[in-house]
Design a protein around this motif. Sequence first.
Motif, mmCIF file in Angstrom:
data_model
loop_
_atom_site.group_PDB
_atom_site.id
_atom_site.type_symbol
_atom_site.label_atom_id
_atom_site.label_comp_id
_atom_site.label_asym_id
_atom_site.label_seq_id
_atom_site.Cartn_x
_atom_site.Cartn_y
_atom_site.Cartn_z
ATOM 1 N N ARG A 109 28.870 51.569 36.026
ATOM 2 C CA ARG A 109 28.040 50.361 35.984
ATOM 3 C C ARG A 109 28.729 49.292 35.132
ATOM 4 O O ARG A 109 28.800 48.133 35.525
ATOM 5 C CB ARG A 109 26.673 50.709 35.407
ATOM 6 N N SER A 110 29.251 49.727 33.964
ATOM 7 C CA SER A 110 29.907 48.734 33.110
ATOM 8 C C SER A 110 31.151 48.188 33.797
ATOM 9 O O SER A 110 31.463 47.011 33.682
ATOM 10 C CB SER A 110 30.249 49.346 31.752
ATOM 11 N N GLY A 111 31.856 49.060 34.541
ATOM 12 C CA GLY A 111 33.039 48.596 35.273
ATOM 13 C C GLY A 111 32.667 47.600 36.351
ATOM 14 O O GLY A 111 33.314 46.563 36.511
ATOM 15 N N ILE A 112 31.601 47.919 37.097
ATOM 16 C CA ILE A 112 31.178 47.037 38.194
ATOM 17 C C ILE A 112 30.696 45.695 37.639
ATOM 18 O O ILE A 112 31.007 44.634 38.181
ATOM 19 C CB ILE A 112 30.067 47.721 39.025
ATOM 20 N N ASN A 113 29.958 45.767 36.524
ATOM 21 C CA ASN A 113 29.495 44.515 35.915
ATOM 22 C C ASN A 113 30.657 43.663 35.408
ATOM 23 O O ASN A 113 30.517 42.454 35.245
ATOM 24 C CB ASN A 113 28.534 44.805 34.756
ATOM 25 N N GLY A 114 31.789 44.329 35.136
ATOM 26 C CA GLY A 114 32.944 43.593 34.648
ATOM 27 C C GLY A 114 33.661 42.801 35.733
ATOM 28 O O GLY A 114 34.492 41.946 35.423
ATOM 29 N N VAL A 115 33.356 43.107 37.007
ATOM 30 C CA VAL A 115 33.997 42.363 38.096
ATOM 31 C C VAL A 115 33.331 40.996 38.212
ATOM 32 O O VAL A 115 32.104 40.896 38.220
ATOM 33 C CB VAL A 115 33.862 43.134 39.426
ATOM 34 N N GLU A 116 34.161 39.976 38.291
ATOM 35 C CA GLU A 116 33.599 38.627 38.295
ATOM 36 C C GLU A 116 32.705 38.360 39.501
ATOM 37 O O GLU A 116 32.932 38.881 40.590
ATOM 38 C CB GLU A 116 34.735 37.600 38.314
#
Lengths: 221, 217
Positions: A109-116
């Motif tokens: 989730r944190s990785g996906i949220n990091g995508v612009e």
Amino acid sequence: MIWSWEYAWSVLPLLLDVIGTTLLATLFGFLIACTFGMVLAVLGRSRFRVIRWTVNGFIEFVRNTPLLVQLFFLFYALPLSLGISMSAFTTGVIGLGLHYSTYLAEVYRSGINGVEKGQWEAARALNFSKQRTWTRIILPQAIPPILPIMGNYLIVVFKETPLLAAITVMEMLSRAKNIVSRDWRPTEPYTLVGILFLVISLLLAALVSLLEYKMAQRQSK
Amino acid sequence: MIDYWLEWMPLLWKGTVSTAQVTVLSAALALLLAALTGICRLSKFRLIRGLALVYVLTFRGIALLVLLFWIYYVLPYMNIELSKTMAAVLALGLNYGAFGSEIVRSSILAVPQGQWEAARALNMTPAQRMFRIIFPQALIRMIPPFNNLMIELLKASSLLFFIGMTDLVYQADVLRGLYLQQSTQLYATLLVIYFILASMISYSARLLERKLSAGRL
């Protein structure tokens, strides 16, 4: 202190004999956690509130209850209530995998949220299907930055494998326990198991920091 | 279903009390060790830094269950005999103290540089600077990660079943022997009890956070 090198050497092969079980449980458990964690992370972003709610409820519940009790539940309760019975090893691996999938879901989730946000919009503008957006655009950008964190969870899963002893899986700690009840000398077997765990987890940790270093290098290029 | 609960209640309650007791005691030891070694990791003396680092690496690296077995079964052979509760608290405290140490260290480092400089400009001693200025601010940052850590500790206390502590898991195991057909309800109940205990930890963490951050920006 009573420590006999001779006895320690005679015990070591018996422990190394089952190191495979420990490592396989780690590997399979981690793979299940990675796969199912991804499913949870993606479903947690679903358009439908019911799905989001269920997924997040599942994550909260599993994260906040002990793996050991979950293993007992899978091992003793499921065969009774659903008639599903699996080998102890399979149950253990599934338990480990399910438990840590909830942790990995948070990591994804944190990785996906990091995508612009622009990446989503661009994919939509190019008329990419939902599936293609995920597999070609979002995940390839979301995963690399979180690889070191995922690596840390590999170590965590590794260190949780002795719990499988509770549901009769013969791994390193249960083997040590057997040896102790045979010879009544706990010092050497338990110390050796401790050292083996320490060495392997430090090795894994070194690999993870190497990965982290490589990722940082790639990013600075 | 309700009948069973009523029959299980006394034993499960005893287990809950025992689990809660050990969790609180180990949490206290873990927090103490975490604060101590976390601050030592930032010492200007290399020896103190090194010792704290060795502690963290060692006790994070050993699987908790192995540590527990070692403390409970091996130490008596070196003439250190510990009760089950003491062994349990020591193992959990040492293990989770090592994880907490990292939280303390990173939270202290996250306090803005200006705070350190201002304290120095006011001619505070290093101890004053740490305990009056830096630590109280770092404390607020520590609460959310420590909340997670304490829930992990509560969950890990279930492992004490392995050394025969009469905690929740143990009592459930006793009940399972008597109510084999009700294993599903029994273990589901157990999961719910743990979930409630964990929620209580989260709730108190939120209260504490609100209290500590009152009057701060």
